[in-house]
Write an enzyme that holds these catalytic residues in place. Structure first.
Site, short mmCIF file in Angstrom:
data_model
loop_
_atom_site.label_atom_id
_atom_site.label_comp_id
_atom_site.label_asym_id
_atom_site.label_seq_id
_atom_site.Cartn_x
_atom_site.Cartn_y
_atom_site.Cartn_z
N ASP A 113 0.83 -1.21 0.00
CA ASP A 113 0.00 0.00 0.00
C ASP A 113 0.86 1.26 0.00
OD1 ASP A 113 -2.36 1.39 -0.03
OD2 ASP A 113 -2.73 1.21 2.12
N HIS A 126 2.33 3.49 -9.09
CA HIS A 126 2.19 2.05 -9.36
C HIS A 126 3.41 1.52 -10.11
CE1 HIS A 126 -1.74 2.27 -7.68
NE2 HIS A 126 -2.27 2.98 -8.67
N LEU A 133 11.03 -20.14 -4.52
CA LEU A 133 9.92 -19.34 -3.99
C LEU A 133 8.64 -19.53 -4.80
CD1 LEU A 133 9.06 -16.88 -2.11
CD2 LEU A 133 9.68 -15.43 -4.05
N ARG A 170 2.06 -4.83 6.19
CA ARG A 170 1.32 -3.80 5.46
C ARG A 170 2.17 -2.54 5.45
NH1 ARG A 170 -4.94 -2.40 4.56
NH2 ARG A 170 -4.57 -0.66 3.16
C1 IPE Z 1 -5.43 -2.88 -0.35
O1 IPE Z 1 -5.08 -1.55 -0.45
C2 IPE Z 1 -5.45 -3.53 -1.72
C3 IPE Z 1 -4.14 -3.77 -2.31
C4 IPE Z 1 -3.01 -3.49 -1.77
C5 IPE Z 1 -4.17 -4.43 -3.60
P1 IPE Z 1 -6.16 -0.39 -0.62
O2 IPE Z 1 -5.42 0.87 -0.73
O3 IPE Z 1 -7.10 -0.73 -1.72
O4 IPE Z 1 -6.97 -0.47 0.76
P2 IPE Z 1 -7.83 0.64 1.51
O5 IPE Z 1 -8.77 1.21 0.50
O6 IPE Z 1 -6.87 1.66 2.03
O7 IPE Z 1 -8.49 -0.09 2.63
C1 IPE Z 2 -1.53 0.22 -3.46
O1 IPE Z 2 -1.31 1.58 -3.43
C2 IPE Z 2 -1.75 -0.29 -4.86
C3 IPE Z 2 -3.09 -0.88 -5.08
C4 IPE Z 2 -4.07 -0.91 -4.22
C5 IPE Z 2 -3.34 -1.46 -6.39
P1 IPE Z 2 -2.51 2.61 -3.42
O2 IPE Z 2 -2.85 2.96 -4.83
O3 IPE Z 2 -3.63 2.11 -2.60
O4 IPE Z 2 -1.82 3.86 -2.72
P2 IPE Z 2 -2.49 4.89 -1.70
O5 IPE Z 2 -3.10 4.10 -0.59
O6 IPE Z 2 -3.52 5.65 -2.48
O7 IPE Z 2 -1.36 5.74 -1.24
MG MG Z 3 -4.09 2.32 -0.65
#
Ligand code: IPE
Ligand code: IPE
Ligand code: MG
Length: 246
Positions: free
Chosen positions: A26, A43, A137, A194
């Site tokens: 995240d 990303h 792995l 996380r």
């Molecule tokens: C969880 O992250 C999903 C992935 C890492 C693929 P999100 O960014 O979607 O989760 P929330 O919305 O903060 O709960």
């Molecule tokens: C995680 O990073 C990637 C996916 C959920 C695909 P985010 O895109 O959720 O990044 P934040 O939480 O907005 O910073």
């Molecule tokens: Mg996120």
């Protein structure tokens, strides 16, 4: 990519390695925002972190690495962002097959893969096929994954089995249930990491994490590197897992 220094890996006790590490990757969006870049760039940068972490996990001797790559709820993001994540996934999978083979990594997926487009499914299936003989792995991408949906899917399949007489209601126990989850056959994660400081599961591996050790770091996913993974494992190794016992 910088090779990990032996001294760093040496901090890990090889006798107490987590077998299965799961990561909620995240913070890609926040990483980009801090730099005034579009979320897509976050990303892209996240993919580099994936490559680092896969390589060092294989090097350390982790058996299973499950990466939360795209949740069912992530479809609710703006269409352009979803499309760019999906494109990135396909492109990276195609490009990384040789590197996966060099590192003896086998690729599998967990989630509703049938919900992805035909081309994306084909690319994933081809990568799984081309890496299927690797025995280092096991890299498990949680894709179009949702923990509650997974449980509902399992309940439906079991209900069908009961209706048709294959399963008797009193045969339904934790072991049987786990065999109907997408993760059937995989041990539960020992360690769940996380990144980016959020303290929630976000619908990830709800059934499987009942006794998993949680490790939350403020590091944003694109910044997460070899040392951060080692730090998480060392921290895990200092914990006492009791599983309800004394
Ligand atoms: C969880 O992250 C999903 C992935 C890492 C693929 P999100 O960014 O979607 O989760 P929330 O919305 O903060 O709960
Ligand atoms: C995680 O990073 C990637 C996916 C959920 C695909 P985010 O895109 O959720 O990044 P934040 O939480 O907005 O910073
Ligand atoms: Mg996120």
């Amino acid at each position: 990519m910088n090779p990990v220094e032996k001294s760093q890996i040496g901090k890990i006790d090889p006798a107490k390695l987590p077998v299965h590490v799961a990561i909620i990757m995240d913070g890609n969006g926040r990483w980009a925002k801090k730099r005034d870049l579009p979320r897509t760039d976050g990303h892209e940068a996240g993919v580099s972190a994936v490559k680092r972490v896969v390589k060092v996990s294989a090097q350390i001797g982790i058996k299973i690495l499950t990466l939360y790559t795209f949740s069912i709820e992530n479809w609710k993001r703006p269409r352009e962002e979803v499309t760019s994540i999906m494109r990135l996934l396909t492109r990276t999978t195609r490009h990384e097959i040789d590197e996966l083979n060099r590192n003896n990594v086998r690729l599998i997926t967990t989630g509703q893969i049938e919900g992805l487009s035909f081309t994306r499914r084909q690319v994933l299936q081809s990568a799984m096929e081309k890496t299927k003989n690797n025995n280092g792995l096991l890299l498990n991408l949680a894709l179009n994954y949702g923990g509650r949906t997974e449980i509902i899917d399992a309940v439906r399949a079991i209900a069908k089995g009961v209706k048709s007489g294959h399963i008797k209601p009193n045969e339904i126990d934790e072991k049987l249930f786990a065999n109907y989850l997408y993760t059937a056959g995989l041990p539960d994660p020992d360690l769940l990491i996380r990144t980016s400081g959020e303290k929630r599961l976000s619908n990830f591996l709800l059934w499987q994490t009942s006794y998993t050790e949680l490790y939350i770091t403020d590091v944003l996913w694109p910044d997460f590197d070899e040392d951060d993974l080692i730090k998480a494992i060392v921290n895990y190794q200092m914990r006492e897992r009791r599983f309800g016992k004394v």
